[in-house]
Scaffold this motif. Structure first.
Motif, PDB file in Angstrom:
ATOM      1  N   SER A 185       2.598   1.688  -3.345  1.00  0.00           N
ATOM      2  CA  SER A 185       1.638   2.133  -4.359  1.00  0.00           C
ATOM      3  C   SER A 185       1.255   3.600  -4.181  1.00  0.00           C
ATOM      4  CB  SER A 185       0.379   1.262  -4.319  1.00  0.00           C
ATOM      5  OG  SER A 185       0.693  -0.061  -4.669  1.00  0.00           O
ATOM      6  N   GLU A 186       1.083   4.036  -2.932  1.00  0.00           N
ATOM      7  CA  GLU A 186       0.767   5.438  -2.656  1.00  0.00           C
ATOM      8  C   GLU A 186       1.833   6.369  -3.210  1.00  0.00           C
ATOM      9  OE1 GLU A 186       0.276   5.960   1.553  1.00  0.00           O
ATOM     10  OE2 GLU A 186      -1.525   4.700   1.616  1.00  0.00           O
ATOM     11  N   ARG A 187       3.058   5.885  -3.261  1.00  0.00           N
ATOM     12  CA  ARG A 187       4.186   6.684  -3.743  1.00  0.00           C
ATOM     13  C   ARG A 187       4.458   6.450  -5.235  1.00  0.00           C
ATOM     14  NH1 ARG A 187       4.198   6.090   1.337  1.00  0.00           N
ATOM     15  NH2 ARG A 187       5.303   7.424   2.792  1.00  0.00           N
ATOM     16  N   ASN A 188       3.575   5.687  -5.874  1.00  0.00           N
ATOM     17  CA  ASN A 188       3.710   5.359  -7.297  1.00  0.00           C
ATOM     18  C   ASN A 188       5.061   4.738  -7.628  1.00  0.00           C
ATOM     19  OD1 ASN A 188       1.109   6.291  -8.072  1.00  0.00           O
ATOM     20  ND2 ASN A 188       1.885   8.394  -7.924  1.00  0.00           N
ATOM     21  N   SER A 222      -4.777   2.280  10.260  1.00  0.00           N
ATOM     22  CA  SER A 222      -5.254   3.514   9.653  1.00  0.00           C
ATOM     23  C   SER A 222      -6.298   4.266  10.465  1.00  0.00           C
ATOM     24  CB  SER A 222      -5.811   3.215   8.261  1.00  0.00           C
ATOM     25  OG  SER A 222      -6.843   2.280   8.356  1.00  0.00           O
ATOM     26  N   GLU A 233       0.830  -1.203   0.000  1.00  0.00           N
ATOM     27  CA  GLU A 233       0.000   0.000   0.000  1.00  0.00           C
ATOM     28  C   GLU A 233       0.869   1.260   0.000  1.00  0.00           C
ATOM     29  OE1 GLU A 233      -2.386  -0.365   3.504  1.00  0.00           O
ATOM     30  OE2 GLU A 233      -3.768  -1.801   2.593  1.00  0.00           O
ATOM     31  N   LEU A 234       1.885   1.282   0.862  1.00  0.00           N
ATOM     32  CA  LEU A 234       2.763   2.454   0.954  1.00  0.00           C
ATOM     33  C   LEU A 234       3.553   2.653  -0.335  1.00  0.00           C
ATOM     34  CD1 LEU A 234       3.982   1.887   4.612  1.00  0.00           C
ATOM     35  CD2 LEU A 234       2.550   3.787   3.814  1.00  0.00           C
TER      36      LEU A 234
END
Length: 178
Positions: free
Chosen positions: A11-14, A64, A8-9
Motif C-alpha cells: 500500500s505504501e508503494r501504491n 516499526s 502495508e508495504l
C-alpha cells in the motif's frame, strides 16, 4: 503478522495485489491469502515479494520502533523456515540499520536456495557447527567449524550442506538485503 506487513508495504508503494503479483511472479490468489494471514508463504515466495518491493527479505518482518539500542531475546527472534530446502534462518539483529545478522541451520542435503541467487550486499558467513559448502559464481568453497568466507553477494551464491550432520552458521550482510 507477515501478511499485514506485506499489505502495508504494498500500500505504501501504491501497488495493487495484481501489480505486485506481476512484479513478483507470485499468483494474485496466493498473495491475497498471504496478506490475510491464511497461508504461510515459502522462503522462495517471500524472496520474490521482497525483491518486487525492492526490500531486504527480513524487512518483511521488521518492527516499526527504531530504537538506538536493540536487545533481541532468543525466544523473540524472527524465524523463517523453508521445508523444501532444509534451511531455517533466525534474525539475530533487529532488522534495521546497515547490518543484518542471521543464524542459519541447514539440514543434511539441504541448501539455502534451489539455484544460486544474488542481491546487492556484502556477506560473511561463519560456520559454528558442521560443514558448509559456499557456492559463489559456480566455484565451491568447503568450510568446517570455525571457518569463515567473505564475498560480494551480487555474485550468484548459495549455501549447501553436503554432509550427514546438520550445520549451524552465522551470516553478516551489509547493507541488509537478505
Amino acid at each position: 503478522m507477515i501478511g499485514t506487513r506485506i499489505r502495508e508495504l504494498r500500500s505504501e508503494r501504491n501497488l495493487t495485489v495484481a501489480q505486485l503479483a506481476i512484479a513478483s511472479g507470485v499468483p494474485s490468489a496466493l498473495l491475497r491469502q498471504v496478506e490475510r494471514d491464511r497461508d504461510d508463504p515459502s522462503l522462495e515466495t517471500l524472496r520474490k515479494i521482497a525483491k518486487a518491493l525492492e526490500l531486504p527479505l527480513f524487512s518483511l518482518f521488521q518492527e516499526s520502533d527504531p530504537a538506538l539500542v536493540a536487545v533481541i531475546r532468543a525466544e523473540a527472534r524472527v524465524r523463517v523456515k523453508s521445508p523444501s530446502d532444509g534451511i531455517t534462518y533466525t534474525r539475530v539483529s533487529p532488522g534495521r540499520g546497515r547490518l543484518e545478522v542471521l543464524e542459519g541451520h541447514l539440514l543434511p542435503g539441504g541448501s539455502s536456495a534451489g539455484e544460486p541467487w544474488s542481491h546487492p550486499s556484502e556477506e560473511c558467513v561463519l560456520v559454528l557447527r558442521g560443514r558448509l559448502v559456499v557456492e559463489v559464481s559456480g566455484f565451491t568453497h568447503e568450510l568446517e567449524t570455525g571457518d569463515s568466507c567473505y564475498f560480494d553477494s551480487s555474485l550468484p551464491h548459495r549455501y549447501l550442506n553436503t554432509g550427514t550432520e546438520p550445520t549451524d552458521f552465522i551470516i553478516a550482510a551489509t547493507p541488509p538485503s537478505f
